[in-house]
Design a protein around this motif. Sequence first.
Motif, mmCIF file in Angstrom:
data_model
loop_
_atom_site.group_PDB
_atom_site.id
_atom_site.type_symbol
_atom_site.label_atom_id
_atom_site.label_comp_id
_atom_site.label_asym_id
_atom_site.label_seq_id
_atom_site.Cartn_x
_atom_site.Cartn_y
_atom_site.Cartn_z
ATOM 1 N N ARG A 248 0.802 -1.219 0.000
ATOM 2 C CA ARG A 248 0.000 0.000 0.000
ATOM 3 C C ARG A 248 0.835 1.269 0.000
ATOM 4 N NH1 ARG A 248 -3.732 -0.678 4.916
ATOM 5 N NH2 ARG A 248 -4.083 1.526 4.480
ATOM 6 N N THR A 249 2.181 1.149 -0.147
ATOM 7 C CA THR A 249 2.975 2.362 -0.321
ATOM 8 C C THR A 249 2.753 2.965 -1.703
ATOM 9 O OG1 THR A 249 4.887 1.113 -1.106
ATOM 10 C CG2 THR A 249 4.749 1.531 1.271
ATOM 11 N N SER A 250 2.203 2.159 -2.627
ATOM 12 C CA SER A 250 1.854 2.659 -3.952
ATOM 13 C C SER A 250 0.584 3.490 -3.847
ATOM 14 C CB SER A 250 1.631 1.484 -4.915
ATOM 15 O OG SER A 250 0.906 1.897 -6.053
ATOM 16 N N LEU A 251 0.618 4.698 -4.423
ATOM 17 C CA LEU A 251 -0.559 5.569 -4.375
ATOM 18 C C LEU A 251 -1.736 4.931 -5.095
ATOM 19 C CD1 LEU A 251 -1.721 8.315 -3.510
ATOM 20 C CD2 LEU A 251 -0.902 9.264 -5.672
ATOM 21 N N ALA A 252 -1.470 4.207 -6.183
ATOM 22 C CA ALA A 252 -2.548 3.552 -6.911
ATOM 23 C C ALA A 252 -3.186 2.453 -6.075
ATOM 24 C CB ALA A 252 -2.023 2.983 -8.233
ATOM 25 N N VAL A 253 -2.368 1.632 -5.400
ATOM 26 C CA VAL A 253 -2.899 0.561 -4.559
ATOM 27 C C VAL A 253 -3.627 1.143 -3.351
ATOM 28 C CG1 VAL A 253 -2.293 -1.418 -3.112
ATOM 29 C CG2 VAL A 253 -1.133 -1.075 -5.298
ATOM 30 N N GLU A 254 -3.038 2.149 -2.728
ATOM 31 C CA GLU A 254 -3.688 2.771 -1.572
ATOM 32 C C GLU A 254 -5.005 3.422 -1.987
ATOM 33 O OE1 GLU A 254 -4.393 4.136 2.317
ATOM 34 O OE2 GLU A 254 -3.131 2.546 1.484
ATOM 35 N N GLY A 255 -5.019 4.018 -3.203
ATOM 36 C CA GLY A 255 -6.256 4.613 -3.696
ATOM 37 C C GLY A 255 -7.352 3.578 -3.868
ATOM 38 N N ALA A 256 -6.993 2.421 -4.430
ATOM 39 C CA ALA A 256 -7.974 1.343 -4.588
ATOM 40 C C ALA A 256 -8.479 0.862 -3.229
ATOM 41 C CB ALA A 256 -7.351 0.186 -5.363
ATOM 42 N N TYR A 257 -7.566 0.764 -2.276
ATOM 43 C CA TYR A 257 -7.948 0.319 -0.924
ATOM 44 C C TYR A 257 -8.925 1.303 -0.282
ATOM 45 C CZ TYR A 257 -7.427 -1.020 3.987
ATOM 46 O OH TYR A 257 -7.669 -1.407 5.288
#
Length: 350
Positions: free
Chosen positions: A171-180
């Motif tokens: 979740r350090t990825s902004l895209a992954v954190e955004g999806a979360y």
Amino acid sequence: MSAHDHAPHDHDTIGTAGHEGHGHAGHGHAGHSHGVAADADRRWLGIALGLITGFMAIEVVIGVLAHSLALISDAAHMLTDAVSIVLALIAMRLAARPARGGFTYGLKRAEILSAQANGLTLLLLAVWLAYEAVRRLLDPPPVEGGLVLVTALAGIVVNIAAAWCISKANRTSLAVEGAYQHILNDLFAFIGTAVAGLIVLTTGFRQADSIASLVVVVLMVKAGYGLVRESGRILLEAAPAHVDPDTVGDRLVGQPPVTEVHDLHIWTITSGQAALSAHVLVAPEGDCHAVRRDLEALLAKEYGITHTTLQVDHAQDSLLTVGRPGEDRAADTHCADAHGPVHRQGPHDH
């Protein structure tokens, strides 16, 4: 003039991460990894994507049959969740490619572009749903409260499972954190829809469905604005939100024998990967190599910045004075056009 604009100089000009001498500033990586992709991450995201798209298709059909805008808006929100996961998966693939050719950072910012697209999609979809919700508030159609309640409860279960899957990814990825974050927002939206379905079922208050849709709209606007703002800061080369460049400059110039820091630039390459470049002047008796190593250690320890480019020179070095031939320039005007504030010992020039 930035630290990259200077012509090669003598041995006092120091690069980073062991690239000493050679007359130019080098890039240090300090052993950190630029990759945000891993097979495990893609697997967890793929499972979450399957759960969301499968339930979304069912929810659209039920929403139409039940005449529920709340269910349709939830499904629309789930569509943006699915798109965000797909974009995150694509960004992971692109970010994993090595830097080559003109892309000297590789394609690390693919995830930032995906976050920007996802945020804009959320905002545009929220406008349409808000219009439909207001229209149905004024003229509410009949709503099958029982069907809405059962579907929303099922949606809560699916979103909990999907959120758990994505929480296992990086979740350090902004895209992954955004999806979360989107899936968490969707979870709250389903809770609101379940309450609306219960109200319609028990009281016959049909406007509850539209009110639940407006709650979803608020959540979508909040998530979309956050993604656009954070990705926009990175695309515009702003410093990380938690780092104040002036404070960093003052901290660097406070380390003896540093006398001045200018052309200080701090930006974010991609999520969690900040970079810094600066031109540092030291007292004549100072050891440029030692100063560079000390400043790198300080930046890594106090600010978590390990990708640095520091050009370190002696303050009185006439070879580094920029100006027209014959122009009388003092030592404290080392560069003709320094970008941003100039930090000096004593009162700082901000």
